[in-house]
Design a protein around this motif. Structure first.
Motif, PDB file in Angstrom:
ATOM      1  N   LEU A   1      -4.147   9.943  -8.024  1.00 23.74           N
ATOM      2  CA  LEU A   1      -3.888   8.511  -7.842  1.00 23.74           C
ATOM      3  C   LEU A   1      -3.455   8.188  -6.420  1.00 23.74           C
ATOM      4  CD1 LEU A   1      -2.080   7.367 -11.116  1.00 23.74           C
ATOM      5  CD2 LEU A   1      -4.267   6.575 -10.232  1.00 23.74           C
ATOM      6  N   ALA A   2      -2.875   9.166  -5.751  1.00 21.43           N
ATOM      7  CA  ALA A   2      -2.422   8.925  -4.378  1.00 21.43           C
ATOM      8  C   ALA A   2      -3.580   8.493  -3.489  1.00 21.43           C
ATOM      9  CB  ALA A   2      -1.759  10.188  -3.819  1.00 21.43           C
ATOM     10  N   GLU A   3      -4.767   9.041  -3.737  1.00 19.84           N
ATOM     11  CA  GLU A   3      -5.913   8.711  -2.899  1.00 19.84           C
ATOM     12  C   GLU A   3      -6.254   7.220  -3.002  1.00 19.84           C
ATOM     13  OE1 GLU A   3      -9.041  11.363  -3.919  1.00 19.84           O
ATOM     14  OE2 GLU A   3      -7.850  13.158  -3.534  1.00 19.84           O
ATOM     15  N   SER A   4      -6.191   6.675  -4.225  1.00 21.64           N
ATOM     16  CA  SER A   4      -6.469   5.244  -4.395  1.00 21.64           C
ATOM     17  C   SER A   4      -5.377   4.392  -3.761  1.00 21.64           C
ATOM     18  CB  SER A   4      -6.593   4.902  -5.885  1.00 21.64           C
ATOM     19  OG  SER A   4      -7.775   5.449  -6.422  1.00 21.64           O
ATOM     20  N   LEU A   5      -4.125   4.851  -3.870  1.00 20.69           N
ATOM     21  CA  LEU A   5      -3.012   4.092  -3.305  1.00 20.69           C
ATOM     22  C   LEU A   5      -2.988   4.164  -1.779  1.00 20.69           C
ATOM     23  CD1 LEU A   5      -0.105   4.858  -5.814  1.00 20.69           C
ATOM     24  CD2 LEU A   5      -1.508   2.803  -5.646  1.00 20.69           C
ATOM     25  N   GLN A   6      -3.703   5.108  -1.220  1.00 16.85           N
ATOM     26  CA  GLN A   6      -3.817   5.181   0.235  1.00 16.85           C
ATOM     27  C   GLN A   6      -4.954   4.311   0.754  1.00 16.85           C
ATOM     28  OE1 GLN A   6      -4.276   9.448   0.363  1.00 16.85           O
ATOM     29  NE2 GLN A   6      -2.305   9.729   1.371  1.00 16.85           N
ATOM     30  N   LYS A   7      -6.033   4.213  -0.023  1.00 15.64           N
ATOM     31  CA  LYS A   7      -7.239   3.569   0.485  1.00 15.64           C
ATOM     32  C   LYS A   7      -7.468   2.163  -0.070  1.00 15.64           C
ATOM     33  CE  LYS A   7      -9.630   8.014   0.977  1.00 15.64           C
ATOM     34  NZ  LYS A   7     -10.824   8.801   0.592  1.00 15.64           N
ATOM     35  N   ARG A   8      -6.859   1.849  -1.226  1.00 13.17           N
ATOM     36  CA  ARG A   8      -7.126   0.570  -1.871  1.00 13.17           C
ATOM     37  C   ARG A   8      -5.897  -0.326  -1.791  1.00 13.17           C
ATOM     38  NH1 ARG A   8     -12.297   1.682  -1.525  1.00 13.17           N
ATOM     39  NH2 ARG A   8     -12.806   3.651  -2.513  1.00 13.17           N
ATOM     40  N   GLY A   9      -6.036  -1.486  -2.415  1.00 14.30           N
ATOM     41  CA  GLY A   9      -4.905  -2.383  -2.463  1.00 14.30           C
ATOM     42  C   GLY A   9      -5.339  -3.827  -2.293  1.00 14.30           C
ATOM     43  N   PRO A  10      -4.381  -4.727  -2.302  1.00  7.22           N
ATOM     44  CA  PRO A  10      -2.939  -4.440  -2.391  1.00  7.22           C
ATOM     45  C   PRO A  10      -2.489  -4.176  -3.826  1.00  7.22           C
ATOM     46  CG  PRO A  10      -3.300  -6.790  -2.247  1.00  7.22           C
ATOM     47  CD  PRO A  10      -4.658  -6.160  -2.085  1.00  7.22           C
ATOM     48  N   PHE A  11      -1.368  -3.440  -3.948  1.00  4.79           N
ATOM     49  CA  PHE A  11      -0.759  -3.133  -5.235  1.00  4.79           C
ATOM     50  C   PHE A  11       0.743  -3.423  -5.185  1.00  4.79           C
ATOM     51  CE2 PHE A  11      -4.275   0.056  -5.000  1.00  4.79           C
ATOM     52  CZ  PHE A  11      -5.014  -0.381  -6.090  1.00  4.79           C
ATOM     53  N   THR A  12       1.288  -3.656  -6.379  1.00  8.63           N
ATOM     54  CA  THR A  12       2.738  -3.699  -6.548  1.00  8.63           C
ATOM     55  C   THR A  12       3.123  -2.487  -7.367  1.00  8.63           C
ATOM     56  OG1 THR A  12       2.802  -6.121  -6.504  1.00  8.63           O
ATOM     57  CG2 THR A  12       4.680  -4.993  -7.514  1.00  8.63           C
ATOM     58  N   VAL A  13       3.997  -1.650  -6.822  1.00  7.65           N
ATOM     59  CA  VAL A  13       4.375  -0.400  -7.481  1.00  7.65           C
ATOM     60  C   VAL A  13       5.840  -0.465  -7.905  1.00  7.65           C
ATOM     61  CG1 VAL A  13       4.563   2.104  -7.253  1.00  7.65           C
ATOM     62  CG2 VAL A  13       2.709   0.879  -6.076  1.00  7.65           C
ATOM     63  N   PHE A  14       6.082  -0.268  -9.189  1.00  9.91           N
ATOM     64  CA  PHE A  14       7.450  -0.124  -9.691  1.00  9.91           C
ATOM     65  C   PHE A  14       7.743   1.372  -9.719  1.00  9.91           C
ATOM     66  CE2 PHE A  14       5.735  -4.046 -11.613  1.00  9.91           C
ATOM     67  CZ  PHE A  14       6.625  -4.958 -11.060  1.00  9.91           C
ATOM     68  N   ALA A  15       8.461   1.828  -8.724  1.00 14.31           N
ATOM     69  CA  ALA A  15       8.595   3.255  -8.475  1.00 14.31           C
ATOM     70  C   ALA A  15       9.874   3.834  -9.069  1.00 14.31           C
ATOM     71  CB  ALA A  15       8.581   3.513  -6.963  1.00 14.31           C
ATOM     72  N   PRO A  16       9.768   4.692 -10.075  1.00 13.26           N
ATOM     73  CA  PRO A  16      10.966   5.350 -10.617  1.00 13.26           C
ATOM     74  C   PRO A  16      11.570   6.297  -9.580  1.00 13.26           C
ATOM     75  CG  PRO A  16       9.115   5.512 -12.144  1.00 13.26           C
ATOM     76  CD  PRO A  16       8.558   5.057 -10.831  1.00 13.26           C
ATOM     77  N   THR A  17      12.861   6.280  -9.485  1.00 13.02           N
ATOM     78  CA  THR A  17      13.544   7.188  -8.566  1.00 13.02           C
ATOM     79  C   THR A  17      13.548   8.602  -9.148  1.00 13.02           C
ATOM     80  OG1 THR A  17      15.679   6.780  -9.598  1.00 13.02           O
ATOM     81  CG2 THR A  17      15.034   5.325  -7.778  1.00 13.02           C
ATOM     82  N   ASP A  18      13.939   9.561  -8.330  1.00 12.63           N
ATOM     83  CA  ASP A  18      14.054  10.938  -8.819  1.00 12.63           C
ATOM     84  C   ASP A  18      15.043  11.022  -9.975  1.00 12.63           C
ATOM     85  OD1 ASP A  18      12.254  11.672  -6.897  1.00 12.63           O
ATOM     86  OD2 ASP A  18      13.749  12.513  -5.524  1.00 12.63           O
ATOM     87  N   GLU A  19      16.106  10.227  -9.902  1.00 12.99           N
ATOM     88  CA  GLU A  19      17.099  10.220 -10.980  1.00 12.99           C
ATOM     89  C   GLU A  19      16.491   9.689 -12.277  1.00 12.99           C
ATOM     90  OE1 GLU A  19      17.546   9.093  -7.966  1.00 12.99           O
ATOM     91  OE2 GLU A  19      19.090  10.425  -7.148  1.00 12.99           O
ATOM     92  N   ALA A  20      15.576   8.743 -12.160  1.00 15.58           N
ATOM     93  CA  ALA A  20      14.916   8.196 -13.344  1.00 15.58           C
ATOM     94  C   ALA A  20      14.076   9.264 -14.032  1.00 15.58           C
ATOM     95  CB  ALA A  20      14.046   7.009 -12.952  1.00 15.58           C
ATOM     96  N   PHE A  21      13.344  10.036 -13.255  1.00 13.20           N
ATOM     97  CA  PHE A  21      12.554  11.110 -13.857  1.00 13.20           C
ATOM     98  C   PHE A  21      13.454  12.186 -14.445  1.00 13.20           C
ATOM     99  CE2 PHE A  21       9.045   9.440 -11.215  1.00 13.20           C
ATOM    100  CZ  PHE A  21       8.029   9.471 -12.154  1.00 13.20           C
ATOM    101  N   ALA A  22      14.564  12.464 -13.780  1.00  9.49           N
ATOM    102  CA  ALA A  22      15.496  13.480 -14.275  1.00  9.49           C
ATOM    103  C   ALA A  22      16.140  13.064 -15.588  1.00  9.49           C
ATOM    104  CB  ALA A  22      16.560  13.765 -13.224  1.00  9.49           C
TER     105      ALA A  22
END
Length: 429
Positions: free
Chosen positions: A310-331
């Protein structure tokens, strides 16, 4: 030359070609030179499986007649030694293509510059003496293909038609300048089968006349395994796009299966690639992935995005809105959940979870409004806005750091991992 000398020469030659791409696959055990299949050896070396059967650049295969739909594509690529047949003179056009085989075909077809480097020691399921190691490394580094969660490539897994199209679009750095949904919905009867995360690549490849559908030009069948005949057709059209081969003449029957060709017989054949504004902007150093990578709070997220492709699409496409979980959220996920999600058998679940955190379009904290917001997972998240408390929530997660700006979108850090409705983590394999 003895068989042992031949094999050693083959592996030395393959290793010298390493440098560029990757994208979809399955894990296999260590393969010794003596156990390499005829199919694998034929694709990797460009020579027949046995040095005594001098097939070389044979273009006439016993199972590919003059009236076979993909014969012009197969014959042209065989003449260029991009694809090869088998020692018995067959091509096996209906045989599915494995990820490693497609990597080997790409390695021979294109000469793209590396855009990234494969970290040592490489993929866990691709040993140094595996027949396609050099090709896999090259297609990864040139951006055509990537690995899957768990640090593996899955070389023996059949590649789907969708995955092949996405790989070619990514490796050739294509982007679409028309409405994505319009291109796909007007071109394919099964447009709904194209997942949201791949619409940009499929639309770009379609617009570039790189998609070939047989027997119905309007039926994409994106999730079906790619056949050797289809691989030849798509690779040929990609080379047409680069101006390295000429388009098929309009009176050749195979042209009726090239999507868009019927309405655009004068297919363009640029001699050089000129990235458009969208591509050059979104691949800049401050794209969504680059910004997330530079933030210490998102190391787990960026690792998963890169592992799934998915990183490849997020580098080349867009625009997007990303709700990004923190490392603590994954933990904070139930014990063992994150490890399970990174297993190959759970890759589809992980992909759905990650896409559930990404919405098309860019919306700052001020622009977010209460209600449902569609995501790339085709399921909406619920936005709650508390103006008095200056607080925004997404489902049950709080936005803890809003408005992290990138060149092709915006990131809002959240304190919980968002899970699509009806997803039962206890059912993970």
């Amino acid at each position: 030359m003895t068989k042992k000398d031949f094999m050693n020469s083959l592996f030395r030659r393959s290793s010298a070609l390493s440098a560029t791409l990757l994208a979809f696959g399955i894990s296999v055990g260590v393969v010794s030179p003596n156990a390499i299949s005829q199919s694998a050896l034929a694709q990797d070396s460009g020579t027949p499986a046995s040095p005594s059967s001098a097939q070389g650049a044979t273009t006439n295969f016993s199972d590919v007649g003059a009236d076979y739909w993909a014969q012009p594509f197969i014959q042209a690529l065989a003449a260029r030694d991009i694809i090869t047949g088998f020692p018995n003179g067959t091509f096996r056009p209906e045989q599915p293509v494995q990820r490693a085989e497609f990597a080997a075909m790409i390695q021979k077809a294109f000469d793209q510059k590396p855009v990234r480097q494969l970290a040592e020691p490489g993929f866990k399921d691709v040993p140094p003496d595996y027949w396609a190691t050099a090709a896999i490394e090259e297609v990864y580094e040139t951006g055509f293909m990537g690995g899957v969660p768990g640090g593996v490539f899955q070389p023996g897994q059949n590649i789907t038609k969708l995955q092949a199209i996405v790989a070619l679009a990514n490796g050739l750095n294509l982007s679409s300048d028309r409405s994505l949904q319009n291109i796909i919905s007007t071109s394919y009867l099964d447009a709904e089968a194209v997942p949201a995360y791949a619409t940009g690549e499929v639309a770009a490849a379609t617009q570039a006349n790189m998609v070939v559908n047989y027997p119905n030009v309007r039926q994409l069948n994106p999730q079906q395994p790619l056949t050797r005949a289809e691989a030849a057709a798509h690779l040929y059209q990609a080379l047409v796009r680069l101006g390295q081969v000429k388009p098929l003449a309009s009176n050749v029957a195979a042209t009726q299966y090239i999507v868009g060709r019927a309405n655009n017989v004068g297919q363009t054949t640029p001699t050089t690639q000129t990235p458009n504004t969208q591509t050059s902007n979104t691949t800049a150093s401050n794209n969504l992935v680059a910004v997330a990578t530079s933030n210490e709070s998102f190391s787990t997220l960026t690792s998963l995005l890169k592992a799934t492709g998915l990183a490849e699409s997020l580098q080349k496409r867009g625009p997007f809105t990303v709700f990004a979980p923190t490392d603590e959220a994954f933990a904070a996920l139930p014990k063992g959940t994150l490890q399970k999600l990174q297993q190959p058998e759970n890759s589809e679940v992980l992909m759905q979870i990650l896409m559930y955190h990404i919405a098309p379009g860019q919306q700052s904290a001020k622009e977010l409004s209460a209600g449902e917001l569609k995501t790339l997972a085709d399921r909406p998240v619920n936005i709650q806005v508390d103006p008095a408390g200056n607080q925004i929530s997404v489902n049950d997660a709080r936005v803890v750091q809003p408005n992290i700006q990138a060149s092709n979108g915006i990131i809002h850090a959240v304190n919980e991992v968002l899970l699509p409705p009806n997803l039962d983590l206890s059912q993970l394999q």
